[in-house]
Design a protein around this motif. Structure first.
Motif, PDB file in Angstrom:
ATOM      1  N   PHE A 237       0.732  -0.893   0.082  1.00 54.60           N
ATOM      2  CA  PHE A 237       0.064  -0.026  -0.067  1.00 54.60           C
ATOM      3  C   PHE A 237       0.947   1.469   0.295  1.00 54.60           C
ATOM      4  N   ILE A 238       1.810   1.426   1.004  1.00 54.73           N
ATOM      5  CA  ILE A 238       2.709   2.585   0.807  1.00 54.73           C
ATOM      6  C   ILE A 238       3.881   2.913  -0.965  1.00 54.73           C
ATOM      7  N   VAL A 435      -2.369   5.874   0.021  1.00 57.66           N
ATOM      8  CA  VAL A 435      -2.938   5.677  -1.012  1.00 57.66           C
ATOM      9  C   VAL A 435      -4.139   6.351  -1.424  1.00 57.66           C
ATOM     10  N   VAL A 436      -5.024   6.602  -0.262  1.00 59.12           N
ATOM     11  CA  VAL A 436      -6.821   7.643  -0.342  1.00 59.12           C
ATOM     12  C   VAL A 436      -6.208   9.193  -0.677  1.00 59.12           C
ATOM     13  N   MET A 437      -5.395   9.166  -0.059  1.00 61.44           N
ATOM     14  CA  MET A 437      -4.384  10.670   0.268  1.00 61.44           C
ATOM     15  C   MET A 437      -3.422  10.580  -1.404  1.00 61.44           C
ATOM     16  N   SER A 438      -2.479   9.787  -1.759  1.00 61.82           N
ATOM     17  CA  SER A 438      -2.114   9.648  -2.434  1.00 61.82           C
ATOM     18  C   SER A 438      -2.889  10.547  -4.162  1.00 61.82           C
ATOM     19  N   ALA A 439      -4.054   9.938  -4.123  1.00 60.60           N
ATOM     20  CA  ALA A 439      -5.360   9.921  -5.761  1.00 60.60           C
ATOM     21  C   ALA A 439      -5.893  11.313  -5.031  1.00 60.60           C
ATOM     22  N   GLN A 463       4.892  17.695 -10.726  1.00 62.50           N
ATOM     23  CA  GLN A 463       4.600  16.271 -11.282  1.00 62.50           C
ATOM     24  C   GLN A 463       6.199  16.036 -10.295  1.00 62.50           C
ATOM     25  N   GLU A 464       7.212  15.545 -10.769  1.00 64.14           N
ATOM     26  CA  GLU A 464       8.250  15.267  -9.780  1.00 64.14           C
ATOM     27  C   GLU A 464       8.179  15.839  -8.915  1.00 64.14           C
ATOM     28  N   GLN A 465       7.887  16.880  -8.047  1.00 66.90           N
ATOM     29  CA  GLN A 465       8.266  16.904  -6.641  1.00 66.90           C
ATOM     30  C   GLN A 465       6.513  15.689  -5.869  1.00 66.90           C
ATOM     31  N   ARG A 466       4.925  15.854  -6.917  1.00 63.28           N
ATOM     32  CA  ARG A 466       4.480  15.125  -5.682  1.00 63.28           C
ATOM     33  C   ARG A 466       4.111  13.949  -4.853  1.00 63.28           C
ATOM     34  N   SER A 467       5.293  13.570  -4.924  1.00 67.33           N
ATOM     35  CA  SER A 467       5.596  12.538  -3.405  1.00 67.33           C
ATOM     36  C   SER A 467       5.533  12.804  -2.829  1.00 67.33           C
ATOM     37  N   ARG A 468       6.053  14.355  -2.625  1.00 66.20           N
ATOM     38  CA  ARG A 468       6.004  14.947  -1.394  1.00 66.20           C
ATOM     39  C   ARG A 468       5.101  15.243  -0.758  1.00 66.20           C
ATOM     40  N   GLY A 497      -6.552  15.626  -0.107  1.00 66.25           N
ATOM     41  CA  GLY A 497      -6.887  14.380   0.899  1.00 66.25           C
ATOM     42  C   GLY A 497      -7.050  14.545   1.977  1.00 66.25           C
ATOM     43  N   PHE A 498      -6.593  14.943   3.038  1.00 62.77           N
ATOM     44  CA  PHE A 498      -7.032  15.087   4.628  1.00 62.77           C
ATOM     45  C   PHE A 498      -8.366  15.118   4.289  1.00 62.77           C
TER      46      PHE A 498
END
Length: 534
Positions: A237-238, A435-439, A463-468, A497-498
């Protein structure tokens, strides 16, 4: 914060964990002091790290998913090994295993402070979790072994009160250290505490054992499979938001976690002394209480993991202020715990275990209302108070229901299982909610960038930074107006997302109330079920 204060069943573990050993009366205050300081290390560490996460993420250039692992690696090993950790103390000596856990925890804390990158920190946190799995049940068993039954209640009260104070000051202390010094002090603070505990153990704590003094009966296969099951599912999931669900590593972890879960059930059905006696789950009130625990503590641990990140990275709070934000929650539980403990006697278990999670669901829903730039007193404070009151109504009746569902001879096992379920629920929820937050973050960020007409270069950079997530950096060279617009788009994406996460938490809390309505009977606290001793 994955674990706020004490999880359900802690006091019951002390009360029913073992028979009192021959402990000199003069040593008992020292034993209590060692138990309080030792367990406080784990309590503090379980809360302050979330407050330190934004600083850790910025300093070590970590993604939001790596930041999840900083919390999850610790919580995973603590949850999976908690029950076997208590058994190790019974077999090989409670003082010995407790001291080993404290020493391991301290060494891992030093390694956390010295970590040069996020991978080293994650590994050190995993070792910390192993140490915590040895010292947490060990601290409780030491009290039970040192105090005779007629004096154990006062020791329980002292330990519980000290734990409440620790839960209150821990996040604030962590935030202060982050704001004024560095996040590494959130780990270094454990070293002097460990030194004090080890000195007390060496000089004043007598050794004690429970049952056989050999390794017979230790469910090591169960512990290993539980760790693999949790680890595999959490990894999938992570890592799925960044690697994709079809990535070989993610698929292997997912399938491995499911296979280990099946293997765990098979082992627990066959082993002579299982760490999780599955027959207990057939007892109506016990099974219902643990289902409620799984759902409600998933909401609590998973949802509040993101709360300090929102306050610090989006709302602009200091780490100290973020650490203090949940103080009303803790103070409500501390002040009203005695009143809540009487609810089962007055109304039976069913009513408070339906009403309490229902109130908690309203609290989670209130967390979904504030937007970017929300004030604490008008936006977050009401949510914290309502959630705190809902959990107060729930926790004491939940523990009582678990204890009353089985006979006295199984009370220690029952409380330990419920304790471990609450921790495992938080571990799984943080991974799933990520996963919910990321989507939601990705979808809202894409929309926000279109709305402000962001330059293609800025869009590609983000787009490169979105994982943060909210910790994303801004592209260099943009003017102040463009930078402000980009930052607002990032913050609004995190808030989106929150909100999704908090509404999911509210749904889980409502499901926990429904499970209590359907599965938990109307028996009074002093009733005894026919399943005792089974």
């Amino acid at each position: 914060m994955p674990q706020i204060g004490k999880p359900p069943g802690d006091e019951s573990l002390i009360r029913h964990g073992c028979d009192a050993a021959d402990c000199p009366p003069g040593s008992r205050p020292w034993v209590l002091a060692a138990a309080i300081v030792g367990s406080s290390m784990a309590f503090i560490d379980g809360t302050v790290v979330n407050v330190a996460l934004p600083a850790i993420q910025a300093d070590l250039q970590a993604s939001a998913f790596q930041a999840q692992w900083v919390v999850e690696s610790y919580a995973l090993f603590l949850a999976a090994l908690l029950l076997v950790g208590g058994s190790l103390g019974d077999h090989f000596g409670r003082r010995r295993i407790f001291a080993l856990g404290v020493a391991l925890f301290a060494l891992a804390s030093a390694a956390c402070a010295l970590a040069g990158d996020v991978q080293q920190l994650i590994l050190a946190r995993a070792v910390q979790g192993v140490g915590a799995a040895l010292l947490v049940p060990g601290s409780l068993a030491l009290i039970s072994a040192a105090y005779p039954e007629k004096e154990r209640g006062r020791a329980i009260g002292t330990w519980s009160g000290a734990s409440g104070i620790t839960a209150a000051i821990g996040p604030v202390l962590g935030g202060f250290l982050v704001d004024h010094y560095s996040w590494i002090w959130a780990f270094l603070v454990n070293l002097p505490m460990a030194a004090v505990v080890l000195w007390i153990c060496w000089r004043h704590v007598p050794e004690s054992r429970g049952g056989a003094a050999t390794g017979e009966g230790l469910d090591l296969w169960g512990a290993a499979l539980a760790t693999l099951a949790l680890g595999g599912i959490v990894y999938a999931f992570i890592e799925a938001p960044t690697q994709g669900w079809q990535a070989p590593a993610v698929r292997a972890a997912w399938l491995g976690g499911i296979a280990a879960s099946v293997g765990f059930v098979a082992v627990e059905l066959r082993v002579r002394s299982p760490m999780l006696p599955l027959s207990l789950l057939r007892i109506g009130n016990f099974g219902g209480a643990n289902l409620l625990t799984l759902l409600l503590y998933a909401a609590l641990g998973g949802g509040l993991f993101f709360f300090p990140l929102n306050l610090i990275q989006v709302q602009g709070y200091s780490a100290t202020a973020a650490g203090a934000a949940l103080l009303p929650f803790i103070l409500i539980m501390f002040a009203l715990s005695g009143w809540a403990g009487q609810l089962v006697d007055r109304f039976g278990p069913r009513l408070p275990l339906v009403v309490g999670p229902g109130i908690a669901a309203a609290g989670f829903a209130l967390f979904a209302l504030p937007g970017v730039g929300a004030g604490y007193w008008t936006s977050f404070f009401p949510a914290v108070v309502v959630l705190g009151f809902g959990m107060t109504v729930t926790v004491a009746p939940l523990t009582t229901t678990v204890m009353n569902a089985v006979g006295p001879d199984l009370a220690g096992i029952a409380s330990g299982v419920n304790n471990a379920v609450s921790r495992a629920a938080a571990v799984l929820a943080i991974a799933v909610f990520g996963v919910v937050m990321s989507a939601a973050f990705d979808a809202r960020l894409e929309l926000g960038l279109r709305e402000i007409g962001a330059a293609p270069e800025s869009v590609a950079f983000l787009q490169e930074q979105r994982s943060r997530l909210a910790g994303a950096a801004l592209p260099a060279g943009v003017d102040a107006a463009a930078a402000a617009a980009l930052r607002h788009a990032i913050d609004a994406a995190f808030v989106s997302g929150f909100r999704q996460v908090m509404l999911l938490c509210a749904g889980l809390a409502l499901l926990s109330a429904l499970s209590a309505w359907l599965l938990i009977g109307r028996a009074r606290a002093n009733d005894r079920h026919t399943s005792h001793g089974r």
